[in-house]
Design a protein around this motif. Structure first.
Motif, PDB file in Angstrom:
ATOM      1  N   THR A 165     -45.863 -17.065  35.402  1.00 20.84           N
ATOM      2  CA  THR A 165     -45.445 -18.469  35.298  1.00 20.84           C
ATOM      3  C   THR A 165     -46.219 -19.195  34.196  1.00 20.84           C
ATOM      4  N   SER A 166     -47.141 -18.506  33.548  1.00 25.64           N
ATOM      5  CA  SER A 166     -47.827 -19.088  32.373  1.00 25.64           C
ATOM      6  C   SER A 166     -47.479 -18.227  31.150  1.00 25.64           C
ATOM      7  N   PRO A 167     -46.205 -18.291  30.705  1.00 28.29           N
ATOM      8  CA  PRO A 167     -45.681 -17.340  29.730  1.00 28.29           C
ATOM      9  C   PRO A 167     -46.392 -17.370  28.377  1.00 28.29           C
ATOM     10  N   SER A 168     -46.975 -18.513  28.006  1.00 33.63           N
ATOM     11  CA  SER A 168     -47.629 -18.579  26.690  1.00 33.63           C
ATOM     12  C   SER A 168     -48.914 -17.766  26.661  1.00 33.63           C
ATOM     13  N   MET A 169     -49.332 -17.249  27.815  1.00 35.30           N
ATOM     14  CA  MET A 169     -50.518 -16.397  27.869  1.00 35.30           C
ATOM     15  C   MET A 169     -50.149 -14.949  28.191  1.00 35.30           C
ATOM     16  N   ASP A 170     -48.857 -14.653  28.189  1.00 35.97           N
ATOM     17  CA  ASP A 170     -48.416 -13.275  28.440  1.00 35.97           C
ATOM     18  C   ASP A 170     -48.496 -12.493  27.132  1.00 35.97           C
ATOM     19  N   ILE A 171     -49.685 -12.016  26.822  1.00 36.43           N
ATOM     20  CA  ILE A 171     -49.941 -11.392  25.532  1.00 36.43           C
ATOM     21  C   ILE A 171     -50.879 -10.215  25.746  1.00 36.43           C
ATOM     22  N   LEU A 172     -50.580  -9.087  25.110  1.00 39.99           N
ATOM     23  CA  LEU A 172     -51.484  -7.935  25.224  1.00 39.99           C
ATOM     24  C   LEU A 172     -52.253  -7.681  23.931  1.00 39.99           C
ATOM     25  N   ILE A 173     -51.790  -8.256  22.814  1.00 40.21           N
ATOM     26  CA  ILE A 173     -52.561  -8.136  21.569  1.00 40.21           C
ATOM     27  C   ILE A 173     -52.954  -9.529  21.109  1.00 40.21           C
ATOM     28  N   SER A 174     -54.230  -9.860  21.248  1.00 38.58           N
ATOM     29  CA  SER A 174     -54.715 -11.185  20.879  1.00 38.58           C
ATOM     30  C   SER A 174     -55.218 -11.138  19.443  1.00 38.58           C
ATOM     31  N   SER A 175     -54.363 -11.545  18.507  1.00 41.71           N
ATOM     32  CA  SER A 175     -54.652 -11.337  17.077  1.00 41.71           C
ATOM     33  C   SER A 175     -55.957 -11.963  16.611  1.00 41.71           C
ATOM     34  N   ASN A 176     -56.275 -13.155  17.135  1.00 41.80           N
ATOM     35  CA  ASN A 176     -57.448 -13.848  16.609  1.00 41.80           C
ATOM     36  C   ASN A 176     -58.777 -13.258  17.043  1.00 41.80           C
ATOM     37  N   TYR A 220     -44.638 -31.104  33.145  1.00 40.24           N
ATOM     38  CA  TYR A 220     -43.177 -31.248  33.115  1.00 40.24           C
ATOM     39  C   TYR A 220     -42.508 -30.222  32.207  1.00 40.24           C
ATOM     40  N   LYS A 221     -43.299 -29.537  31.405  1.00 42.01           N
ATOM     41  CA  LYS A 221     -42.711 -28.491  30.578  1.00 42.01           C
ATOM     42  C   LYS A 221     -42.419 -27.246  31.408  1.00 42.01           C
ATOM     43  N   PHE A 222     -43.079 -27.164  32.548  1.00 40.63           N
ATOM     44  CA  PHE A 222     -42.870 -26.015  33.441  1.00 40.63           C
ATOM     45  C   PHE A 222     -42.546 -26.531  34.840  1.00 40.63           C
ATOM     46  N   SER A 223     -41.565 -27.452  34.886  1.00 43.17           N
ATOM     47  CA  SER A 223     -41.253 -28.174  36.123  1.00 43.17           C
ATOM     48  C   SER A 223     -40.929 -27.256  37.286  1.00 43.17           C
ATOM     49  N   ALA A 224     -40.162 -26.194  37.046  1.00 41.72           N
ATOM     50  CA  ALA A 224     -39.727 -25.346  38.161  1.00 41.72           C
ATOM     51  C   ALA A 224     -40.943 -24.759  38.871  1.00 41.72           C
ATOM     52  N   SER A 225     -41.891 -24.198  38.111  1.00 38.35           N
ATOM     53  CA  SER A 225     -43.076 -23.583  38.721  1.00 38.35           C
ATOM     54  C   SER A 225     -43.976 -24.628  39.368  1.00 38.35           C
ATOM     55  N   VAL A 226     -44.165 -25.739  38.679  1.00 34.18           N
ATOM     56  CA  VAL A 226     -45.098 -26.750  39.184  1.00 34.18           C
ATOM     57  C   VAL A 226     -44.532 -27.410  40.445  1.00 34.18           C
ATOM     58  N   LEU A 227     -43.217 -27.690  40.428  1.00 36.37           N
ATOM     59  CA  LEU A 227     -42.587 -28.309  41.604  1.00 36.37           C
ATOM     60  C   LEU A 227     -42.699 -27.384  42.806  1.00 36.37           C
ATOM     61  N   SER A 228     -42.403 -26.112  42.582  1.00 29.30           N
ATOM     62  CA  SER A 228     -42.467 -25.173  43.693  1.00 29.30           C
ATOM     63  C   SER A 228     -43.901 -25.033  44.222  1.00 29.30           C
ATOM     64  N   ALA A 229     -44.897 -25.113  43.337  1.00 22.96           N
ATOM     65  CA  ALA A 229     -46.297 -25.053  43.789  1.00 22.96           C
ATOM     66  C   ALA A 229     -46.630 -26.263  44.655  1.00 22.96           C
ATOM     67  N   VAL A 230     -46.180 -27.441  44.203  1.00 16.63           N
ATOM     68  CA  VAL A 230     -46.470 -28.664  44.951  1.00 16.63           C
ATOM     69  C   VAL A 230     -45.755 -28.647  46.305  1.00 16.63           C
ATOM     70  N   LEU A 231     -44.577 -27.983  46.364  1.00 16.94           N
ATOM     71  CA  LEU A 231     -43.800 -27.919  47.609  1.00 16.94           C
ATOM     72  C   LEU A 231     -44.139 -26.665  48.428  1.00 16.94           C
ATOM     73  N   ASP A 232     -45.331 -26.091  48.208  1.00 18.37           N
ATOM     74  CA  ASP A 232     -45.770 -24.922  48.988  1.00 18.37           C
ATOM     75  C   ASP A 232     -44.809 -23.748  48.891  1.00 18.37           C
ATOM     76  N   GLY A 233     -44.227 -23.540  47.734  1.00 20.07           N
ATOM     77  CA  GLY A 233     -43.394 -22.351  47.543  1.00 20.07           C
ATOM     78  C   GLY A 233     -41.906 -22.600  47.699  1.00 20.07           C
ATOM     79  N   LYS A 234     -41.520 -23.767  48.180  1.00 21.59           N
ATOM     80  CA  LYS A 234     -40.070 -24.051  48.266  1.00 21.59           C
ATOM     81  C   LYS A 234     -39.508 -24.209  46.855  1.00 21.59           C
ATOM     82  N   LYS A 235     -38.251 -23.709  46.657  1.00 16.37           N
ATOM     83  CA  LYS A 235     -37.625 -23.826  45.349  1.00 16.37           C
ATOM     84  C   LYS A 235     -36.305 -24.567  45.491  1.00 16.37           C
ATOM     85  N   PRO A 236     -36.311 -25.873  45.363  1.00 13.96           N
ATOM     86  CA  PRO A 236     -35.069 -26.636  45.541  1.00 13.96           C
ATOM     87  C   PRO A 236     -34.035 -26.282  44.465  1.00 13.96           C
TER      88      PRO A 236
END
Ligand SMILES: *Cc1c(COP(=O)(O)O)cnc(C)c1O
Length: 498
Positions: free
Chosen positions: A318-329, A430-446
């Protein structure tokens, strides 16, 4: 101030050359030959300054071939107040006690990449004027979401540039897709491709290196360049906000000038945390840089054991910008930690590309561990952290930030090191509303669409919805092209009207 290459330390180029060129010819990354120092009096003198003046103070140490007028033009254009939703540009917020959050997402695309990609186009056009006879720069980007949008916003309507972004047709979130397809500006184009991110990325690379295409562009006085995070012009703007948050910590009464802080960074390509390391080497009182990863914990293992091994399962999190296996820097850090040994860096990078792994010596690991600590977080803990931080402190954080917050809590538990700390927050929740909302709602996914989720999250939490996201709903979709990866070079010609 001159720059050299991690893979050939006999090279010397100016800042403008390093930025216009992007990557060194033999494949190494540009790094400063020597870091400037800012002593504590100089840092203290930055406390009353605006973000723009702090940026000028730091950047002029690195961009010594830019005139004062050029630097003013770049920095004032990049961090103009109307583009940011906070008058501090990158505010530091106290959560409780010594725990503080540096919010890096108040820019036009609501992700921290704006901090660098708002400035890069200015640095690049000024650099091109100095080194490339004022050619029009054509930026090609393959994106899995955040970088494409941030680059589009940064380069939009910048004179003498054009930007073309390719994204995988089914590989970005609905919000990210809308952000890109509604992009405004006269010099921008966006195209979906049938394929995944790797397909887009390798096609872009092959267009970059295609001599025919290069020649055709040259005839029209155009040249390709890249906006990805190995460009020095993307790294140097990030050094600024470490000085800025330190000044804010003094202003907030959390520290006195000269007292150390810890810094925690949710990490992917290692650019953000490396900028923190540079700030430390320049004299900013940072004690530890804590590198936070999600389940793709290749950096945690490296910083704990000295072995970097990308031969492992890749997780979509749910944190896709960190889904990396080669960290160039990381290459830049290895260069500095090996006493500028470019022969060693060549060896390590060769093993990485042939065997997918390398190990550093015990000495080098010890040196690295003096500066860095590391940890990672499972997906369940991310949700739990979002929920408990909202419940306990009324602070809503996104999934990437939650990874860092959780790693920090574990770091304090393990070490007892609870000095004043700044945790980087890299995206608006709000850029990751689906994941954040579901976390706040204890796992419910409206069952809601993207904008309904934003509204629901706002209703439950009261956190402000960033205008650039809210206003997407009424924007017109401008770009609907979809092409096959074999046809991307033709698409480049079409989009450039060649
Ligand atoms: C790019 C990104 C990161 C990772 O930053 P690096 O500089 O690549 O380590 C973390 N969080 C978000 C939201 C990002 O967009």
């Amino acid at each position: 101030m001159l720059y050299t290459s991690t893979r050939d330390n006999s090279i010397r180029v100016s800042a403008a050359q390093a930025i216009a060129q992007g990557i060194s010819e033999e494949g190494g990354l540009f790094v400063p030959v020597e870091l400037p120092r800012l002593d504590i009096d100089k840092i203290s003198s930055m406390v009353p300054m605006s973000y723009i003046d702090r940026a000028k103070t730091v950047l002029k140490e690195f961009l010594t071939d830019f005139t004062e007028e050029e630097l003013d033009y770049c920095v004032e254009g990049a961090y103009a107040q109307e583009k940011f939703s906070s008058n501090k540009i990158a505010p530091t917020v106290n959560i409780s006690g010594n725990k503080n959050i540096l919010e890096l997402w108040h820019g036009p695309t609501c992700a921290f990449k704006d901090m660098a990609l708002q400035l890069l186009p200015y640095l690049m056009t000024v650099s091109a004027k100095k080194t490339a006879d004022g050619k029009t720069i054509v930026i090609l980007v393959a994106t899995s979401g955040d970088t494409g949008k941030a680059a589009l916003e940064g380069f939009k309507n910048v004179d003498n540039t054009k930007i073309l972004v390719f994204y995988p047709v089914d590989g970005v979130s609905p919000m990210q897709k809308l952000q890109m397809t509604t992009q405004e500006g006269d010099n921008v184009a966006v195209c979906a491709i049938n394929g995944n991110f790797d397909d887009a990325q390798s096609a872009v690379k092959s267009i970059f290196t295609n001599a025919d295409i290069k020649a055709q562009l040259a005839e029209k006085n155009m040249m390709f360049s890249s906006a990805n995070s190995i460009n020095w012009g993307r790294l140097v703007p990030q050094i600024v906000y470490y000085f800025s948050t330190y000044c804010d910590m003094i202003e907030m009464g959390k520290i006195k000038a000269g007292e150390p802080i810890n810094v925690v960074v949710p990490t992917g390509n290692f650019g953000n945390i490396l900028a923190g390391y540079y700030a430390k080497k320049m004299g900013l009182p940072i004690k530890k840089l804590v590198c936070a990863s999600n389940s793709n914990n290749v950096l945690t293992d490296f910083l704990k054991t000295g072995t970097y091994d990308r031969n492992r399962a890749f997780y979509t999190t749910t944190s896709p910008s960190m889904d990396i296996l080669i960290s160039s820097n990381l290459e830049r850090l290895l260069y500095h930690m090996s006493d500028e040994n470019s022969a060693l860096i060549n060896d390590l990078m060769n093993s990485l590309s042939t065997d997918g792994k390398y190990s550093v010596s015990a000495d080098m690991l010890a040196k690295i561990q003096e500066e860095f600590d590391a940890g990672y977080t499972s997906e369940n803990s991310v949700d739990e952290t979002i929920k408990t931080h909202f419940d306990s402190y009324n602070y809503l954080c996104d999934t990437h930030t939650a990874v860092a917050v959780k790693v920090y809590d574990e770091y304090v538990k393990a070490t007892g090191d609870d000095i004043p700390t700044v945790i980087d927050s890299t995206a608006s929740p709000y850029k990751f509303s689906a994941s954040v909302l579901s976390a706040v709602l204890d796992g419910k996914k409206p069952e809601l669409d993207e904008f309904e989720m934003v509204e629901e999250l706002n209703r439950i939490t009261g956190a402000d919805v960033p205008k650039p996201l809210a206003s997407l709903r009424d924007k017109k979709v401008r770009f609907t092209d979809v092409c096959n990866k074999e046809d991307m070079s033709q698409m480049v010609f079409k989009l450039l009207n060649l």
